[in-house]
Design a protein around this motif. Structure first.
Motif, PDB file in Angstrom:
ATOM      1  N   SER A 109       0.798  -1.227   0.000  1.00 47.45           N
ATOM      2  CA  SER A 109       0.000   0.000   0.000  1.00 47.45           C
ATOM      3  C   SER A 109       0.832   1.279   0.000  1.00 47.45           C
ATOM      4  O   SER A 109       0.347   2.318  -0.426  1.00 47.45           O
ATOM      5  N   ASP A 110       2.071   1.245   0.462  1.00 43.60           N
ATOM      6  CA  ASP A 110       2.903   2.442   0.552  1.00 43.60           C
ATOM      7  C   ASP A 110       3.775   2.557  -0.692  1.00 43.60           C
ATOM      8  O   ASP A 110       4.184   1.552  -1.271  1.00 43.60           O
ATOM      9  N   THR A 111       4.072   3.798  -1.086  1.00 43.11           N
ATOM     10  CA  THR A 111       4.838   4.000  -2.311  1.00 43.11           C
ATOM     11  C   THR A 111       5.579   5.332  -2.270  1.00 43.11           C
ATOM     12  O   THR A 111       5.412   6.123  -1.348  1.00 43.11           O
ATOM     13  N   VAL A 112       6.373   5.565  -3.300  1.00 47.24           N
ATOM     14  CA  VAL A 112       7.124   6.811  -3.431  1.00 47.24           C
ATOM     15  C   VAL A 112       7.065   7.267  -4.883  1.00 47.24           C
ATOM     16  O   VAL A 112       7.055   6.451  -5.805  1.00 47.24           O
ATOM     17  N   SER A 113       6.993   8.585  -5.069  1.00 46.60           N
ATOM     18  CA  SER A 113       7.092   9.198  -6.395  1.00 46.60           C
ATOM     19  C   SER A 113       8.314  10.097  -6.380  1.00 46.60           C
ATOM     20  O   SER A 113       8.574  10.779  -5.390  1.00 46.60           O
ATOM     21  N   SER A 114       9.046  10.115  -7.484  1.00 44.30           N
ATOM     22  CA  SER A 114      10.282  10.878  -7.521  1.00 44.30           C
ATOM     23  C   SER A 114      10.484  11.487  -8.904  1.00 44.30           C
ATOM     24  O   SER A 114      10.104  10.896  -9.916  1.00 44.30           O
TER      25      SER A 114
END
Length: 173
Positions: free
Chosen positions: A148-153
């Motif tokens: 469920s957790d994520t990162v955008s970069s």
């Protein structure tokens, strides 16, 4: 009795004097267009009022996962647009970059929050550094649920500096 009669007369004179002062102040305030305010203690909460208030208790939803996935592609477009808009024609200046990291972080956070993604905590980090034949390694570690957790970069570069923006989205159960 003469003394009580005298004290009654004195009390009446004091009341009349106070009344004339009030009317005089009101007339004067009307003439000067100044408002006359009074204080009422009826609006102040008492201890009895605080104990009689009901507290709202939220019930558990028992929702262990997000109803829809975090929109990584949309957030990546936001990162690209914001970094390009704010830094396209800028030159490296330490004071300018310090201020821009704060500004860009707030703008990104606001735009991502406008997507109204329920139950996600957002962490926005922006790095800006000078490009002067040097290297930098930026690492981050997080304890999270990969389902469920994520990162955008997104990384922006021009001739004098680079900028890296990360948005961490952590689901809040």
């Amino acid at each position: 009795m003469a003394q009580t009669h005298g004290s009654k007369q004195q009390a009446q004179r004091l009341e009349q004097g106070a009344e004339s002062l009030r009317h005089g102040a009101q007339a004067q305030s009307r003439e000067n267009n100044v408002s006359l305010s009074t204080v009422s203690h009826a609006d102040e909460p008492s201890q009895r009022d605080e104990s009689s208030r009901l507290t709202v208790r939220m019930e558990n939803t028992y929702q262990l996962g997000p109803t829809k996935p975090f929109p990584v592609a949309t957030v990546n477009h936001i990162l690209e647009d914001v970094l390009t808009t704010y830094l396209q024609e800028a030159q490296y200046d330490p004071e300018f970059c310090r201020q821009m990291t704060k500004t860009i972080s707030e703008v990104i956070k606001t735009q991502v929050k406008e997507l109204v993604i329920p139950r996600y905590k957002l962490i926005v980090i922006v790095y800006i550094g000078q490009r002067d034949d040097q290297s930098i390694v930026i690492g981050s570690r997080c304890l999270w649920n990969p389902k469920s957790d994520t990162v955008s970069s997104y990384t922006f570069k021009n001739s004098t500096f680079f900028a890296l923006a990360n948005v961490y989205a952590v689901y809040f159960e």
